[in-house]
Design a protein around this motif. Structure first.
Motif, PDB file in Angstrom:
ATOM      1  N   VAL A  99     -75.536   1.256 -21.933  1.00 41.61           N
ATOM      2  CA  VAL A  99     -76.960   1.000 -22.149  1.00 41.61           C
ATOM      3  C   VAL A  99     -77.611   2.260 -22.709  1.00 41.61           C
ATOM      4  O   VAL A  99     -77.296   3.386 -22.301  1.00 41.61           O
ATOM      5  CB  VAL A  99     -77.638   0.575 -20.833  1.00 41.61           C
ATOM      6  CG1 VAL A  99     -79.141   0.386 -21.037  1.00 41.61           C
ATOM      7  CG2 VAL A  99     -77.000  -0.697 -20.299  1.00 41.61           C
ATOM      8  N   SER A 100     -78.531   2.076 -23.647  1.00 45.24           N
ATOM      9  CA  SER A 100     -79.202   3.214 -24.275  1.00 45.24           C
ATOM     10  C   SER A 100     -80.206   3.854 -23.321  1.00 45.24           C
ATOM     11  O   SER A 100     -80.801   3.189 -22.465  1.00 45.24           O
ATOM     12  CB  SER A 100     -79.926   2.758 -25.536  1.00 45.24           C
ATOM     13  OG  SER A 100     -80.710   3.792 -26.081  1.00 45.24           O
ATOM     14  N   THR A 125     -80.878   8.515 -33.958  1.00 45.73           N
ATOM     15  CA  THR A 125     -79.654   8.193 -34.677  1.00 45.73           C
ATOM     16  C   THR A 125     -79.770   6.819 -35.300  1.00 45.73           C
ATOM     17  O   THR A 125     -80.116   5.847 -34.616  1.00 45.73           O
ATOM     18  CB  THR A 125     -78.451   8.224 -33.721  1.00 45.73           C
ATOM     19  OG1 THR A 125     -78.371   9.511 -33.124  1.00 45.73           O
ATOM     20  CG2 THR A 125     -77.167   7.931 -34.470  1.00 45.73           C
ATOM     21  N   ALA A 126     -79.509   6.727 -36.592  1.00 41.62           N
ATOM     22  CA  ALA A 126     -79.542   5.430 -37.262  1.00 41.62           C
ATOM     23  C   ALA A 126     -78.385   4.584 -36.747  1.00 41.62           C
ATOM     24  O   ALA A 126     -77.227   4.974 -36.880  1.00 41.62           O
ATOM     25  CB  ALA A 126     -79.425   5.620 -38.774  1.00 41.62           C
ATOM     26  N   PRO A 127     -78.660   3.412 -36.146  1.00 41.79           N
ATOM     27  CA  PRO A 127     -77.595   2.611 -35.528  1.00 41.79           C
ATOM     28  C   PRO A 127     -76.610   2.048 -36.553  1.00 41.79           C
ATOM     29  O   PRO A 127     -77.000   1.584 -37.631  1.00 41.79           O
ATOM     30  CB  PRO A 127     -78.361   1.474 -34.844  1.00 41.79           C
ATOM     31  CG  PRO A 127     -79.757   1.974 -34.690  1.00 41.79           C
ATOM     32  CD  PRO A 127     -79.996   2.853 -35.880  1.00 41.79           C
ATOM     33  N   MET A 128     -75.315   2.094 -36.188  1.00 39.31           N
ATOM     34  CA  MET A 128     -74.248   1.507 -37.001  1.00 39.31           C
ATOM     35  C   MET A 128     -73.162   0.982 -36.067  1.00 39.31           C
ATOM     36  O   MET A 128     -72.916   1.565 -35.010  1.00 39.31           O
ATOM     37  CB  MET A 128     -73.648   2.541 -37.954  1.00 39.31           C
ATOM     38  CG  MET A 128     -74.624   3.056 -38.972  1.00 39.31           C
ATOM     39  SD  MET A 128     -73.837   4.184 -40.140  1.00 39.31           S
ATOM     40  CE  MET A 128     -75.274   4.781 -41.016  1.00 39.31           C
ATOM     41  N   THR A 142     -84.548  -5.268 -31.110  1.00 37.09           N
ATOM     42  CA  THR A 142     -83.174  -5.660 -30.805  1.00 37.09           C
ATOM     43  C   THR A 142     -82.308  -4.412 -30.867  1.00 37.09           C
ATOM     44  O   THR A 142     -82.825  -3.293 -30.823  1.00 37.09           O
ATOM     45  CB  THR A 142     -82.690  -6.746 -31.785  1.00 37.09           C
ATOM     46  OG1 THR A 142     -81.402  -7.224 -31.384  1.00 37.09           O
ATOM     47  CG2 THR A 142     -82.614  -6.217 -33.208  1.00 37.09           C
ATOM     48  N   SER A 143     -80.997  -4.584 -30.997  1.00 39.10           N
ATOM     49  CA  SER A 143     -80.077  -3.449 -31.152  1.00 39.10           C
ATOM     50  C   SER A 143     -78.932  -3.879 -32.060  1.00 39.10           C
ATOM     51  O   SER A 143     -78.708  -5.087 -32.285  1.00 39.10           O
ATOM     52  CB  SER A 143     -79.526  -2.995 -29.800  1.00 39.10           C
ATOM     53  OG  SER A 143     -78.671  -3.985 -29.229  1.00 39.10           O
ATOM     54  N   ALA A 144     -78.197  -2.912 -32.572  1.00 46.19           N
ATOM     55  CA  ALA A 144     -77.039  -3.232 -33.419  1.00 46.19           C
ATOM     56  C   ALA A 144     -76.018  -4.040 -32.625  1.00 46.19           C
ATOM     57  O   ALA A 144     -75.398  -4.975 -33.144  1.00 46.19           O
ATOM     58  CB  ALA A 144     -76.420  -1.944 -33.956  1.00 46.19           C
ATOM     59  N   ARG A 145     -75.833  -3.680 -31.344  1.00 47.31           N
ATOM     60  CA  ARG A 145     -74.895  -4.423 -30.510  1.00 47.31           C
ATOM     61  C   ARG A 145     -75.313  -5.887 -30.383  1.00 47.31           C
ATOM     62  O   ARG A 145     -74.490  -6.802 -30.525  1.00 47.31           O
ATOM     63  CB  ARG A 145     -74.831  -3.788 -29.115  1.00 47.31           C
ATOM     64  CG  ARG A 145     -74.011  -4.595 -28.126  1.00 47.31           C
ATOM     65  CD  ARG A 145     -74.326  -4.240 -26.676  1.00 47.31           C
ATOM     66  NE  ARG A 145     -73.664  -5.167 -25.767  1.00 47.31           N
ATOM     67  CZ  ARG A 145     -74.164  -6.341 -25.400  1.00 47.31           C
ATOM     68  NH1 ARG A 145     -75.337  -6.739 -25.871  1.00 47.31           N
ATOM     69  NH2 ARG A 145     -73.493  -7.121 -24.572  1.00 47.31           N
ATOM     70  N   ASP A 146     -76.596  -6.131 -30.084  1.00 42.57           N
ATOM     71  CA  ASP A 146     -77.061  -7.505 -29.914  1.00 42.57           C
ATOM     72  C   ASP A 146     -76.915  -8.323 -31.194  1.00 42.57           C
ATOM     73  O   ASP A 146     -76.584  -9.510 -31.149  1.00 42.57           O
ATOM     74  CB  ASP A 146     -78.519  -7.503 -29.465  1.00 42.57           C
ATOM     75  CG  ASP A 146     -78.654  -7.305 -27.962  1.00 42.57           C
ATOM     76  OD1 ASP A 146     -77.645  -6.941 -27.328  1.00 42.57           O
ATOM     77  OD2 ASP A 146     -79.763  -7.509 -27.425  1.00 42.57           O
ATOM     78  N   ALA A 188     -75.407   2.180 -31.048  1.00 41.93           N
ATOM     79  CA  ALA A 188     -75.323   0.720 -31.145  1.00 41.93           C
ATOM     80  C   ALA A 188     -76.232  -0.016 -30.178  1.00 41.93           C
ATOM     81  O   ALA A 188     -76.578  -1.177 -30.417  1.00 41.93           O
ATOM     82  CB  ALA A 188     -73.875   0.269 -30.930  1.00 41.93           C
ATOM     83  N   THR A 189     -76.614   0.611 -29.068  1.00 42.25           N
ATOM     84  CA  THR A 189     -77.475  -0.060 -28.096  1.00 42.25           C
ATOM     85  C   THR A 189     -78.903   0.456 -28.111  1.00 42.25           C
ATOM     86  O   THR A 189     -79.731   0.026 -27.294  1.00 42.25           O
ATOM     87  CB  THR A 189     -76.895   0.096 -26.674  1.00 42.25           C
ATOM     88  OG1 THR A 189     -76.788   1.483 -26.356  1.00 42.25           O
ATOM     89  CG2 THR A 189     -75.528  -0.556 -26.574  1.00 42.25           C
TER      90      THR A 189
END
Length: 494
Positions: free
Chosen positions: A282-283, A30-33, A167-171, A49-50
């Motif tokens: 958490v992912s 899934t493309a993070p948003m 990294t992640s979108a959330r971070d 997001a994670t």
């Protein structure tokens, strides 16, 4: 007819908001948003997001946070000079192309990496502030832990591909909030529309700036493994929102989806309750997916992280034709009622949309050295040194003041090194030529300029010294001829 190998590629191309099939796996990526309210930290929209993701040049937001934090602690200053090393100069584009030994202030370096996304300059920031790139990466990881960025691992300051760095979108939303909260005096750093270095004007890669009302930062990034990423902030009626979009197949799709998410976010009320960034689960993914097969197909030109508004009409038409052809193939491959056909219709709607034209750029001046005058001197000397040397001329040996160059900003006068070197090289040959051609008379050394010397050389000049008025004795051959003539006349008279 579509093959099994081509179908996943087309599916990954069109399902930016949905699932992208991972190469060699049966699962979906899934493309993070993510959309977050800045003041409250409330999550307004979240998708993957994670999940771990390759950050590309949005890494430079982390680099900037560490640099500004060091300035705040008194361990660095915005006007300190950073030296470009050979390693920094060797970093691949995007880059400024500074030669090793070039110096630049930290303030200008941060402006350059936020707008131009120059990898050589980001590398120099890491080397100079951290003692080494490894030392600066440790500072990045320490700062990330303090801020609560639990999904991030940093190994370089510019975001060039490193399988260990993600990294992640959330971070990135946590980091963006920290930059806005901790350094309000540096907020303009993220909204510069363009920089100007000499005569070159370089626009910001962020295609939302000047095109979506209220957008005032922050940073884009692109590598094949991570796709097109952006961390953006926008302010509307006193309310600020952060949007993170990652893993998109083009800069245009990234910008359009970010604009849609801003529209959605501003239409939501925060209210009581709701998820915060800290509440996001958490992912389950252990490592980031590699998007290279979907983003950087070798049969197509390499995509670039550039403002889509700068594309030529012919290029845009070619891209639209390719999208139309792919959309027709996708529609023919699946029943109209399927989810795949629905995704294709969404992609067609996206293809026909466009952001407004970009507002006029307002470039901010950057330079090398401590001030613009110093940069002008260095640039001129470099240009002079690059010119091929000409053969020395005899005239160069004559006494003449060396030409100079005046810097308007300071009034300082600096000799031109190339002309001085030419005069020194020409002096020995010119002196020898002059000695062989000069008459055997005394040379007047008292006169200070050529006009006086010329006046003194005229016969009968009022101020000519006596030694100069006497002509040089005739050669012996002429004297012998005169003696022979006198002897002939004497013999004739006899």
């Amino acid at each position: 007819m579509l093959t099994r190998a081509l179908l996943p590629r087309l599916l990954g191309r069109f399902l930016g908001l949905g699932a992208l099939l991972a190469a060699g796996t049966a699962g979906a990526v899934t493309a993070p948003m993510l959309v977050v309210d800045v003041d409250s930290g409330k999550v307004l929209y979240s998708q993957g997001a994670t999940d771990p993701w390759y950050p590309a040049s949005i890494t430079k937001l982390m680099t900037t946070y560490v640099a500004l934090d060091m300035v705040r602690q008194g361990r660095a200053s915005m006007d300190q000079l950073l030296a470009i090393s050979a390693d920094a100069a060797a970093e691949p584009p995007s880059k400024m192309g500074f030669k090793p030994g070039t110096q630049i202030t930290l303030d200008n370096a941060l402006k350059i990496i936020m707008v131009k996304s120059a990898n050589d300059v980001a590398w120099a920031i890491g080397e100079n502030l951290g003692g080494s790139v490894e030392g600066f990466a440790n500072l990045m990881n320490e700062a990330a832990q303090r801020l609560g960025m639990r999904d991030s691992h940093w190994f370089n300051p510019n975001g060039l591909p490193d399988a260990r760095q993600w990294t992640s979108a959330r971070d990135m939303a946590v980091l963006a909030r920290a930059l806005i909260r901790d350094f309000p005096e540096n907020r303009d750093l993220f909204s510069i529309s363009a920089i100007q270095f000499g005569r070159a004007v370089m626009p910001n890669h962020n295609g939302l700036l000047g095109r979506y009302a209220g957008v005032d930062g922050m940073k884009t990034g692109f590598i094949c493994a991570g796709g097109f990423n952006v961390v953006a902030s926008a302010n509307r009626n006193g309310r600020r929102i952060i949007t993170v979009v990652m893993g998109q197949p083009s800069a245009r799709e990234r910008d359009l989806k970010a604009a849609d998410l801003f529209d959605y976010g501003f239409g939501q009320s925060v209210g009581w309750g709701g998820q915060t960034l800290a509440d996001l689960p958490v992912s389950a993914a252990a490592v980031p997916p590699d998007m290279r097969p979907y983003i950087c197909d070798r049969r197509r030109p390499m995509p670039t992280d550039a403002d889509s508004a700068a594309a030529t009409a012919s290029a845009a038409a070619a891209g639209a034709n390719a999208d139309n052809a792919n959309a027709q193939l996708m529609a023919a491959a699946a029943p109209p009622s399927s989810a795949l056909a629905f995704a294709t219709m969404n992609s067609a709607a996206l293809r026909n949309r466009a952001l407004p034209p970009r507002a006029p750029l307002q470039p901010v001046l950057v330079w090398t050295g401590r001030d613009p005058a110093e940069s002008a001197i260095a640039a001129t000397d470099e240009a002079v040194a690059a010119k091929p040397a000409k053969a020395p001329r005899v005239k160069a040996a004559r006494t003449k003041p060396a030409p100079s160059r005046t810097i308007a900003a300071t009034g300082a006068t600096v000799p031109q090194p190339r002309l001085l070197a030419r005069q020194k090289a020409a002096a020995p040959a010119a002196a020898a030529a002059y000695a062989s051609a000069a008459p055997a008379t005394a040379v007047i050394a008292d006169h200070k300029d050529r006009a006086g010397a010329k006046h003194a050389a005229k016969p009968g000049a009022k101020h000519a010294p006596k030694a100069e008025a006497r002509p040089a004795p005739k050669p012996k051959a002429v004297a012998a001829k005169s003696v022979a003539a006198k002897a002939a006349r004497k013999s004739k008279d006899d």
